[in-house]
Design a protein around this motif. Structure first.
Motif, PDB file in Angstrom:
ATOM      1  N   GLU A  70       2.758 -72.422 -88.864  1.00 14.52           N
ATOM      2  CA  GLU A  70       2.999 -73.832 -88.566  1.00 14.52           C
ATOM      3  C   GLU A  70       2.994 -74.628 -89.864  1.00 14.52           C
ATOM      4  N   HIS A  71       3.986 -75.472 -90.021  1.00 11.82           N
ATOM      5  CA  HIS A  71       4.167 -76.279 -91.223  1.00 11.82           C
ATOM      6  C   HIS A  71       4.229 -77.745 -90.809  1.00 11.82           C
ATOM      7  N   LEU A  72       4.003 -78.638 -91.759  1.00 12.32           N
ATOM      8  CA  LEU A  72       3.920 -80.052 -91.431  1.00 12.32           C
ATOM      9  C   LEU A  72       4.749 -80.880 -92.400  1.00 12.32           C
ATOM     10  N   ALA A  73       5.531 -81.800 -91.858  1.00 17.69           N
ATOM     11  CA  ALA A  73       6.219 -82.812 -92.650  1.00 17.69           C
ATOM     12  C   ALA A  73       5.399 -84.093 -92.546  1.00 17.69           C
ATOM     13  N   ILE A  74       4.930 -84.580 -93.689  1.00 15.21           N
ATOM     14  CA  ILE A  74       4.105 -85.786 -93.756  1.00 15.21           C
ATOM     15  C   ILE A  74       4.947 -86.851 -94.450  1.00 15.21           C
ATOM     16  N   MET A  75       5.416 -87.831 -93.686  1.00 14.03           N
ATOM     17  CA  MET A  75       6.377 -88.816 -94.182  1.00 14.03           C
ATOM     18  C   MET A  75       5.735 -90.187 -94.334  1.00 14.03           C
ATOM     19  N   SER A  76       6.139 -90.899 -95.369  1.00 12.13           N
ATOM     20  CA  SER A  76       5.698 -92.284 -95.504  1.00 12.13           C
ATOM     21  C   SER A  76       6.274 -93.093 -94.341  1.00 12.13           C
ATOM     22  N   GLU A  77       5.634 -94.213 -94.039  1.00 13.20           N
ATOM     23  CA  GLU A  77       6.073 -95.025 -92.900  1.00 13.20           C
ATOM     24  C   GLU A  77       7.516 -95.498 -93.029  1.00 13.20           C
ATOM     25  N   ASP A  78       7.970 -95.706 -94.266  1.00 13.65           N
ATOM     26  CA  ASP A  78       9.331 -96.203 -94.496  1.00 13.65           C
ATOM     27  C   ASP A  78      10.323 -95.079 -94.779  1.00 13.65           C
ATOM     28  N   LYS A  91     -11.635 -73.607-108.389  1.00 16.09           N
ATOM     29  CA  LYS A  91     -10.893 -72.489-108.983  1.00 16.09           C
ATOM     30  C   LYS A  91      -9.407 -72.787-109.118  1.00 16.09           C
ATOM     31  N   CYS A  92      -8.936 -73.853-108.493  1.00 11.77           N
ATOM     32  CA  CYS A  92      -7.511 -74.183-108.530  1.00 11.77           C
ATOM     33  C   CYS A  92      -7.360 -75.694-108.681  1.00 11.77           C
ATOM     34  N   ASP A  93      -6.120 -76.137-108.663  1.00  8.69           N
ATOM     35  CA  ASP A  93      -5.837 -77.569-108.743  1.00  8.69           C
ATOM     36  C   ASP A  93      -5.166 -78.069-107.469  1.00  8.69           C
ATOM     37  N   CYS A  94      -5.253 -77.284-106.394  1.00 12.17           N
ATOM     38  CA  CYS A  94      -4.493 -77.562-105.172  1.00 12.17           C
ATOM     39  C   CYS A  94      -4.888 -78.871-104.502  1.00 12.17           C
ATOM     40  N   GLN A  95      -6.179 -79.099-104.274  1.00 11.01           N
ATOM     41  CA  GLN A  95      -6.597 -80.334-103.620  1.00 11.01           C
ATOM     42  C   GLN A  95      -6.207 -81.549-104.458  1.00 11.01           C
ATOM     43  N   ASN A  96      -6.367 -81.440-105.768  1.00  8.11           N
ATOM     44  CA  ASN A  96      -5.998 -82.566-106.632  1.00  8.11           C
ATOM     45  C   ASN A  96      -4.512 -82.849-106.560  1.00  8.11           C
ATOM     46  N   GLN A  97      -3.679 -81.790-106.521  1.00 11.77           N
ATOM     47  CA  GLN A  97      -2.239 -81.998-106.414  1.00 11.77           C
ATOM     48  C   GLN A  97      -1.869 -82.606-105.061  1.00 11.77           C
ATOM     49  N   LEU A  98      -2.527 -82.137-103.998  1.00  9.13           N
ATOM     50  CA  LEU A  98      -2.247 -82.685-102.674  1.00  9.13           C
ATOM     51  C   LEU A  98      -2.632 -84.163-102.609  1.00  9.13           C
ATOM     52  N   ASN A  99      -3.829 -84.492-103.076  1.00  8.20           N
ATOM     53  CA  ASN A  99      -4.267 -85.891-103.061  1.00  8.20           C
ATOM     54  C   ASN A  99      -3.361 -86.774-103.910  1.00  8.20           C
ATOM     55  N   LEU A 100      -2.999 -86.293-105.095  1.00  7.00           N
ATOM     56  CA  LEU A 100      -2.092 -87.033-105.969  1.00  7.00           C
ATOM     57  C   LEU A 100      -0.771 -87.297-105.249  1.00  7.00           C
ATOM     58  N   SER A 101      -0.246 -86.283-104.578  1.00  7.43           N
ATOM     59  CA  SER A 101       1.041 -86.407-103.892  1.00  7.43           C
ATOM     60  C   SER A 101       0.970 -87.338-102.695  1.00  7.43           C
ATOM     61  N   LEU A 102      -0.083 -87.239-101.895  1.00  7.09           N
ATOM     62  CA  LEU A 102      -0.224 -88.121-100.736  1.00  7.09           C
ATOM     63  C   LEU A 102      -0.377 -89.574-101.165  1.00  7.09           C
ATOM     64  N   ASP A 103      -1.173 -89.813-102.203  1.00  6.74           N
ATOM     65  CA  ASP A 103      -1.319 -91.180-102.721  1.00  6.74           C
ATOM     66  C   ASP A 103       0.027 -91.702-103.220  1.00  6.74           C
ATOM     67  N   THR A 144      -4.426 -92.226 -92.653  1.00  2.73           N
ATOM     68  CA  THR A 144      -5.319 -91.418 -93.491  1.00  2.73           C
ATOM     69  C   THR A 144      -5.955 -92.298 -94.558  1.00  2.73           C
ATOM     70  N   LYS A 145      -6.859 -91.719 -95.319  1.00  2.00           N
ATOM     71  CA  LYS A 145      -7.467 -92.445 -96.435  1.00  2.00           C
ATOM     72  C   LYS A 145      -6.450 -92.692 -97.551  1.00  2.00           C
ATOM     73  N   HIS A 146      -5.325 -91.962 -97.533  1.00  2.00           N
ATOM     74  CA  HIS A 146      -4.275 -92.137 -98.534  1.00  2.00           C
ATOM     75  C   HIS A 146      -3.285 -93.232 -98.137  1.00  2.00           C
ATOM     76  N   GLY A 147      -3.206 -93.521 -96.840  1.00  2.00           N
ATOM     77  CA  GLY A 147      -2.241 -94.477 -96.318  1.00  2.00           C
ATOM     78  C   GLY A 147      -1.794 -94.041 -94.936  1.00  2.00           C
ATOM     79  N   ILE A 175       3.132 -90.657-102.429  1.00  2.00           N
ATOM     80  CA  ILE A 175       4.092 -90.810-101.327  1.00  2.00           C
ATOM     81  C   ILE A 175       3.762 -92.056-100.500  1.00  2.00           C
ATOM     82  N   ALA A 176       2.482 -92.303-100.266  1.00  2.00           N
ATOM     83  CA  ALA A 176       2.088 -93.495 -99.498  1.00  2.00           C
ATOM     84  C   ALA A 176       2.554 -94.767-100.214  1.00  2.00           C
ATOM     85  N   LYS A 177       2.504 -94.755-101.538  1.00  2.00           N
ATOM     86  CA  LYS A 177       2.863 -95.945-102.319  1.00  2.00           C
ATOM     87  C   LYS A 177       4.370 -96.043-102.556  1.00  2.00           C
TER      88      LYS A 177
END
Length: 191
Positions: A29-37, A62-74, A13-16, A76-78
């Motif tokens: 349906e739910h998703l577990a998104i795990m860092s490579e390590d 109207k919300c902060d959801c996308q920002n929280q998701l992007n913050l979390s993916l960035d 992804t663009k996050h890693g 977790i990738a790091k």
């Protein structure tokens, strides 16, 4: 509780680069998104992110959801860990009812008032799948990325130790300030 799960696949992804695994329970349906390590981390950072199509995919202000998701993916990738993409749209009232709730919010109701007026509780989510994912991935201790005290209470109730809480604080704007104040003042979010 009948749960079906996928194999693990790669997801660049663009996050890693991540590993993903899908779970189906009660036609959701739910998703577990795990860092490579992820497999090598003893105490992973974890975000349980509740689905928000309008925010996550469309960039709603109207919300902060996308920002929280992007913050979390960035993050977790790091730093390494897991994002559980918890697919219970609109605090589990569904997309159609969420749009109806938006309409009521356009008329001056806050998110809680809108849900109640539509005949729902302020929050209809359940987190049973989170327990299954933690068990499946052998998670006993976490560093939780959240502002939501109900998620903390649930995770504590299933015997997973939270060794640290990391705030998921993002930008405030003129469109989400009332939403964030409602979460803080009426739902106890730590903002």
């Amino acid at each position: 509780m009948n749960i079906i799960q996928s194999n693990i696949a790669n997801l660049p992804t663009k996050h890693g680069n991540f590993k993903i695994k899908a779970y189906t329970q009660d036609n959701q349906e739910h998703l577990a998104i795990m860092s490579e390590d992820f497999e090598n981390i003893q105490i992973p950072y974890v975000r349980v992110h509740s689905e928000c199509l309008t925010g996550d995919a469309l960039g709603s202000l109207k919300c902060d959801c996308q920002n929280q998701l992007n913050l979390s993916l960035d993050f977790i990738a790091k730093e390494g860990g897991l994002v559980i993409y918890h697919r219970q749209e609109g605090r589990n009232i569904g997309l159609l009812n969420k749009v109806n709730a938006y309409c009521l919010q356009d008329k001056g109701r806050n998110t809680i008032e809108a849900n109640l007026e539509l005949g729902f509780k302020e929050d209809e989510r359940n987190y049973k799948i989170v327990k299954h994912i933690f068990n499946d991935l052998n998670i006993k201790k976490i560093k939780l990325i959240t502002n939501n005290p109900h998620k903390i209470d649930y995770i504590n109730s299933i015997g997973v130790e939270i060794v640290e809480r990391i705030p998921a604080v993002t930008e405030v704007n003129e469109h989400n300030i009332d939403y964030l104040n409602t979460k803080k003042d009426q739902m106890g979010h730590m903002l």
